[in-house]
Design an enzyme around this catalytic site. Structure first.
Site, PDB file in Angstrom:
ATOM      1  N   GLY A 249      26.496  39.114  87.590  1.00  0.00           N
ATOM      2  CA  GLY A 249      26.899  38.085  87.258  1.00  0.00           C
ATOM      3  C   GLY A 249      27.866  37.863  86.005  1.00  0.00           C
ATOM      4  O   GLY A 249      29.195  37.198  86.134  1.00  0.00           O
ATOM      5  N   GLU A 250      27.405  38.541  85.050  1.00  0.00           N
ATOM      6  CA  GLU A 250      28.255  38.531  83.572  1.00  0.00           C
ATOM      7  C   GLU A 250      29.119  39.617  83.638  1.00  0.00           C
ATOM      8  O   GLU A 250      30.299  39.729  82.797  1.00  0.00           O
ATOM      9  CB  GLU A 250      27.207  38.768  82.615  1.00  0.00           C
ATOM     10  CG  GLU A 250      26.847  37.103  82.052  1.00  0.00           C
ATOM     11  CD  GLU A 250      25.679  36.690  82.347  1.00  0.00           C
ATOM     12  OE1 GLU A 250      25.135  35.610  81.854  1.00  0.00           O
ATOM     13  OE2 GLU A 250      24.783  37.305  83.450  1.00  0.00           O
TER      14      GLU A 250
END
Length: 744
Positions: free
Chosen positions: A710-711
């Site tokens: 996600g990051e």
């Protein structure tokens, strides 16, 4: 017999996709019940001071206006006298809406108007008259940088910078090549499509069902339970779909408290939705000022790294991100000094925003690395390879896995990096200057405790559940794949339930740890069902599995078969009939293997390559190509994984070129408080993006071997673009975003 392909590793489309595109997926402000009332928040226009007088008489005179809640008439709660904190709270005293007449930031909620219709409540809110006694405020980080202080160690989940190693200042002074520069990043706001909203359904027995915009239904439930002294049975929280969050939904926001307060006082169902303008008054990526100093030998070996950051926080909480630590572990260097300080401003406390800390610190470090490469006349990729490290020197630990070198190699090959000329302004297409830049990305690969329940029915369908969220990352889909793979079922035979506080406990959805944490719990729960099924299958009359062990069988196609001879099998339903059970149910708490994990540093890595084209006369920048190579462990679904990286890259383009929330220091108010003024990338800004996943095996991070994605997609992107702009123009811009005025 044809072997059934495992659903894991397949580009399975989102299982909830049809619900979303047909409008059947319901969000927090879309749950309607008879008798629903509507709350509209009145926001302060003063950044600091007190409310001298608040007159709601005109609003209350309107037929259909039920109440105007203020600090003068709100219910008395023990919470107002104690520092009840939520799961994601930093150290300090959390903001308490309508606590008293004190004003601590511009846009603070000072009243809640509740009426029979939203339109009426909105109009009535405009009639609330407020007189202020303002005090001098300070919202300028640069003006107060000399007042920066070291935050308390180890509070609010903050990992302080490691102790200095070697003598970085002395090594810098004697280095053959030196870069010493300040880089700045502005306030940014998350701007998810779905603004914050809470619908509280008041039941006849006084219990509450809350539909909340949140990244953690159980965090919301715990917060409400503590504040209003409710049991878990008295307040159930649901959030089946979230219209984006990017970190803005990790902490309960004030509309939640106001909606529950109003529902309990009025004994009515209440919805409180925030406007886009109000979304700009709380929670943001903090502004930073960062000094990065690098010293190197003449052949490009780093001899010194100094990284100092100053970031903003509110006056009532110490919000801290891990900004500088990355500079001590990304490259080999024996002399490192890292420092992080805070400045208190009259703003609301910043909150986590996609890749908090890393996206800021890595931008500064990777920009400085590019400056060093230019000074040494070394290719930027070659400089990074010369300083490659196989060990985290911050903690003196090896990495659990690290295929960053393969990311560099494969990303560069796909991008065509070998054709890059060294000198700035040396590549062009007509009147457009062409620049190629690159940067490294890094993020933690974490696992949290999580629970999941698996229920297999006699008809061969499986229902798996956990209270986790899906903020658009594909959680529904990947958890369905994990469950289907573990029990050898088709995807359409599995249902995954989430976003309900009554389901098995799970952590907040953040930190890129959901697949690692909840996915491991789903796998473990289904494995427990497997064990039970296998015992039943061995007892079936004439079972070909009677003398087999669990290690000698496979689950696929709704059957248990000998791995060596798939024709010898027992169906799952036959095994259950033999045992006389209609369903098998198992709930498991999955814990990270900390004794093993703590031996290693666990990270996801990436290499980002960017091409920009800059109009020589006008300074207009187009990011024409991005190639991002990611080492993220086992990729469970390449389709949703690619979407995560694509979204992160688009966010990185915005960070590099557009995103900036502008503060008027005289008013103490954010002025770019809508989507017309706050610019984010649109289709015309996004061009060719290629995502590569590098093969990487990691048996340490979790039982699935998967790292979070996600990051990592946003980390390093802004630096790669900034470095490409320098290569195109010869002009180094050290403050984000890189806008026309800074280039011309």
């Amino acid at each position: 017999m044809t072997k059934t392909t495992s659903p894991l590793g397949q580009p399975v489309s989102r299982v909830e996709g049809r619900l979303k595109v047909t409008g059947q997926a319901k969000y927090a402000a879309e749950f309607n019940v008879p008798g629903l009332t509507y709350g509209v928040v009145v926001s302060s226009t003063v950044a600091r001071g007190r409310i001298q007088k608040l007159d709601a008489s005109e609003a209350l005179a309107l037929p259909g206006v039920l109440h105007v809640f203020t600090h003068e008439n709100r219910p008395s709660l023990a919470w107002f006298d104690r520092n009840y904190q939520d799961e994601d709270a930093p150290s300090g005293s959390p903001f308490r809406p309508l606590h008293d007449d004190k004003l601590v930031y511009s846009g603070q909620p000072i009243a809640l108007v509740v009426a029979e219709t939203f339109e009426l409540a909105s109009y009535a809110a405009s009639l609330v008259r407020v007189e202020y006694a303002p005090r001098a405020h300070e919202t300028d980080l640069r003006a107060r940088r000399k007042e920066a202080y070291e935050p308390s160690k180890g509070k609010g989940g903050y990992e302080p910078p490691p102790k200095p190693r070697g003598n970085a200042d002395k090594a810098l002074a004697s280095a053959a090549a030196r870069v010493d520069a300040e880089y700045s990043s502005p306030v940014e706001h998350h701007n998810p499509m779905e603004p914050h909203a809470t619908t509280v359904v008041y039941e006849d027995d006084g219990t509450l069902t809350l539909y909340d915009k949140t990244q953690g239904v159980q965090n919301t439930q715990k917060y409400i339970s503590k504040v209003f002294k409710l049991s878990e049975d008295e307040a159930r929280v649901r959030s089946p779909f979230v219209g984006g969050a990017f970190g803005s939904g990790l902490r309960p926001q004030y509309q939640l408290f106001l909606a529950v307060m109003a529902a309990r006082e009025l004994k009515r169902s209440v919805r409180v939705s925030l406007t886009r303008q109000q979304m700009f008054t709380f929670g943001h990526r903090p502004e930073t000022l960062q000094r990065v100093a690098l010293g190197a030998s003449s052949d490009g070996k780093l001899v010194s790294i100094i990284h100092e950051a100053i970031a903003e926080t509110s006056r009532f909480e110490d919000y801290i991100e891990v900004v500088v630590n990355w500079s001590g572990l990304l490259y080999q260097c024996d002399n490192v000094r890292l420092d992080h300080k805070l400045v208190q401003l009259d703003n609301y406390t910043p909150v986590d925003m996609r890749a908090p800390g890393a996206v800021l610190g890595v931008y500064a470090l990777e920009s400085a690395m590019d400056e060093l490469a230019h000074q040494l006349r070394i290719d930027p990729l070659e400089l990074r390879l010369r300083n490659y490290t196989e060990r985290d020197q911050n903690k003196d630990k090896p990495f659990s896995s690290k295929e960053l070198r393969a990311c560099y190699q494969q990303g560069a090959e796909q991008f065509g990096w070998a054709r890059r000329s060294l000198a700035p302004r040396s590549m062009r297409e007509g009147k457009q200057l062409v620049g190629w830049g690159m940067a490294t990305g890094i993020w933690e690969a974490m696992q949290q405790p999580a629970s999941a329940k698996a229920v297999l029915s006699i008809d061969g369908t499986l229902t798996v559940s956990s209270a986790t969220s899906d903020i658009g990352t594909g959680t529904y889909t990947v958890m369905t794949q994990i469950a289907a793979d573990t029990l050898g079922l088709p995807i359409d035979a599995v249902t995954f339930k989430l976003g309900d506080s009554s389901l098995p406990p799970s952590p907040l959805q953040g930190g890129s740890w959901t697949v690692s944490s909840v996915g491991s719990a789903v796998k473990a729960a289904c494995e427990k069902v497997r064990e039970h099924l296998f015992k039943l299958a061995r007892k079936v009359d004439g079972s070909p599995l009677a003398k087999a062990s669990l290690e000698e069988v496979s689950f696929s196609g709704g059957r248990i078969h000998l791995s060596a001879d798939p024709s010898k099998a027992v169906s799952l339903t036959a095994a259950m009939r033999q045992g006389g059970v209609l369903h098998l149910e198992e709930q498991v708490l999955s814990l990270p293997n900390m004794p093993e994990q703590n031996k290693f540093t666990r990270c996801t890595h990436s290499a980002v390559f960017a091409e920009v084209k800059v109009d020589e006369d006008l300074g207009v920048v187009k990011v024409s190509r991005v190639v991002c190579a990611v080492a993220g462990g086992r990729i469970l679904n390449p389709k949703t994984a690619r979407s995560q990286i694509l979204g992160g890259i688009v966010g990185g383009i915005g960070m590099a070129l557009q995103e900036e929330t502008v503060m008027d220091p005289k008013l103490g108010r954010f002025m770019t408080h809508n989507l017309a003024d706050y610019h984010v990338p649109v289709n015309a800004d996004v061009h060719d993006i290629q995502v590569l996943f590098v093969d990487e095996e990691d048996s340490v991070v979790n039982p699935l071997g998967a790292k979070g994605l996600g990051e990592i997609g946003i980390v390093g992107v802004a630096a790669a673009i900034a470095n490409a702009i320098f290569h195109a123009t010869g002009k180094r811009v050290r403050g984000l975003p890189i806008t026309l005025d800074k280039l011309l």
